[in-house]
Every structure is written in C-alpha cells, then in structure tokens.
Design a protein around this motif. Sequence first.
Motif, short mmCIF file in Angstrom:
data_model
loop_
_atom_site.label_atom_id
_atom_site.label_comp_id
_atom_site.label_asym_id
_atom_site.label_seq_id
_atom_site.Cartn_x
_atom_site.Cartn_y
_atom_site.Cartn_z
N GLU A 108 -50.91 -42.18 -60.32
CA GLU A 108 -50.71 -43.62 -60.52
C GLU A 108 -51.97 -44.41 -60.21
O GLU A 108 -52.28 -45.40 -60.90
CB GLU A 108 -49.53 -44.10 -59.67
N ARG A 109 -52.71 -43.97 -59.20
CA ARG A 109 -53.98 -44.63 -58.89
C ARG A 109 -54.96 -44.46 -60.06
O ARG A 109 -55.62 -45.40 -60.48
CB ARG A 109 -54.56 -44.04 -57.60
N GLN A 123 -54.24 -44.03 -63.07
CA GLN A 123 -53.75 -44.72 -64.27
C GLN A 123 -54.46 -46.08 -64.45
O GLN A 123 -54.63 -46.55 -65.58
CB GLN A 123 -52.23 -44.90 -64.17
N ARG A 124 -54.89 -46.66 -63.36
CA ARG A 124 -55.53 -47.98 -63.43
C ARG A 124 -56.87 -47.93 -64.17
O ARG A 124 -57.32 -48.95 -64.71
CB ARG A 124 -55.76 -48.54 -62.02
N THR A 147 -45.10 -55.76 -71.99
CA THR A 147 -44.82 -56.61 -70.82
C THR A 147 -43.38 -57.13 -70.78
O THR A 147 -42.87 -57.43 -69.70
CB THR A 147 -45.79 -57.81 -70.79
N GLU A 198 -43.69 -48.57 -66.31
CA GLU A 198 -44.38 -49.01 -65.10
C GLU A 198 -45.34 -50.14 -65.49
O GLU A 198 -46.31 -49.90 -66.23
CB GLU A 198 -45.17 -47.85 -64.48
N THR A 217 -47.75 -51.56 -64.12
CA THR A 217 -49.18 -51.39 -63.79
C THR A 217 -49.88 -50.44 -64.76
O THR A 217 -51.10 -50.33 -64.73
CB THR A 217 -49.34 -50.86 -62.35
N TRP A 218 -49.13 -49.72 -65.60
CA TRP A 218 -49.74 -48.82 -66.56
C TRP A 218 -50.07 -49.53 -67.87
O TRP A 218 -50.71 -48.96 -68.75
CB TRP A 218 -48.82 -47.65 -66.87
N THR A 219 -49.61 -50.75 -68.03
CA THR A 219 -49.81 -51.47 -69.28
C THR A 219 -51.24 -51.96 -69.41
O THR A 219 -51.79 -52.55 -68.48
CB THR A 219 -48.85 -52.67 -69.37
#
Length: 201
Positions: free
Chosen positions: A17-18, A20-21, A101, A196, A198-200
Amino acid sequence: MLVKWIRCTVVDRRGFERGQRTWAGLLDEPGFRGQGGGWSRGEPGVAHTFAFWESRVFYDSFMARGHDRLAAAQSGMYKDLRVNLFEYRFDVKTGFVPEFTDADVVRVAHSRVHEDRADHFALMQQRVWNPAMAGSPGMLRGVFAEAPGHEFLVLSMWQSSAERGKYRPGGVARLAARADTERDVEELTGDVVRLEPTWTV
C-alpha cells in the motif's frame, strides 16, 4: 482506449500500500487517462488495479521508459502477478470516463468466449446486459473491452456494494438465459473489488 487489468496476491500489505502511492507518477505520462484499484472482497490478500491509456502507443512508450522506476517501490511485495491488456469496444451505460472517486466497488468479469460465438457475445452485451446494468440503481458506468483470443472484460463501477448486491442471482440467471450466455462462454471468472481511495491516480 487501452484497458490494463493487473491482479496479484500481496505478501506484504503495508509495504504494498505504501508503494502504491508511487504510481502518482503516472500523472506526468503522455496518454495516461486514469488508474484505480483495491482489494478483492472474495479472496483475502488479492489486489486488483485498473489503468486506462489513450492508446497502445502511449502505453508501450511508458513501459519502455518509466514503468520499472515506479514499479520498483513494490518489488517483492506480491506474487502471482497477472497482467491483461484489452482494447475498449463500447460503454456499459453511457459516457464512460476512467474516474474512481465516486465509486465504492468495481465488478470485473473476464470471459473467454468460443471463437464462433464472439460476435453473438458482444451483441448480447449491448442488447441484454448493458440495459439491465444501466438501469440498476447505483451503477455508475462501465466499459466492455476485448483482447486477442476471444477474451472480453466487463468492468462496472458502483456507488456501493449494497447497491451492487441488488443486481443478483434471480435477475442475472434470467438475463443469462435471454443472452444464451452458456453457449457463448468457455470460461468466466470475476471478482468484486473494494476500491481504495489512496490508490486512485
């Protein structure tokens, strides 16, 4: 438009997940249209990502130049990576845009179709499945895409899992009978993906 579907099993969730940013770097890429993804609701640890490019030319250029640099942040954090590329055929509902979103879940359906039934399968998607999905409360938009080898992807975005849950067994069985889906499809796999934010990208 090119549609890229990535599926993998994550072995280091926090690190993945980190990492992914870092894909925010796609915003600088010519021809990039949008990306989103999340976790499978049916298979623990399975992640899905969906990316959209204006054309194969832009995508190939990115893969040759910038992909490895961005992907390095997630190295060793997943296994069983599967990447599929599809060419856009038509919208499911109208006015498809690769935005994530306003959606909570994505339903992905991947079909391998008998060669002599591919045209019928696409026609039934337009005449039977699309109107049913477009008329379902909470269904935002979707895309129907094709890959070589008579493979098709139906990607639909929903406001919430509760709304998608209304589009279920009884109605789906009736629609499948109307569309003669059993004769068309050799293999069908699918998943419901909880997005998720934050993945967008």
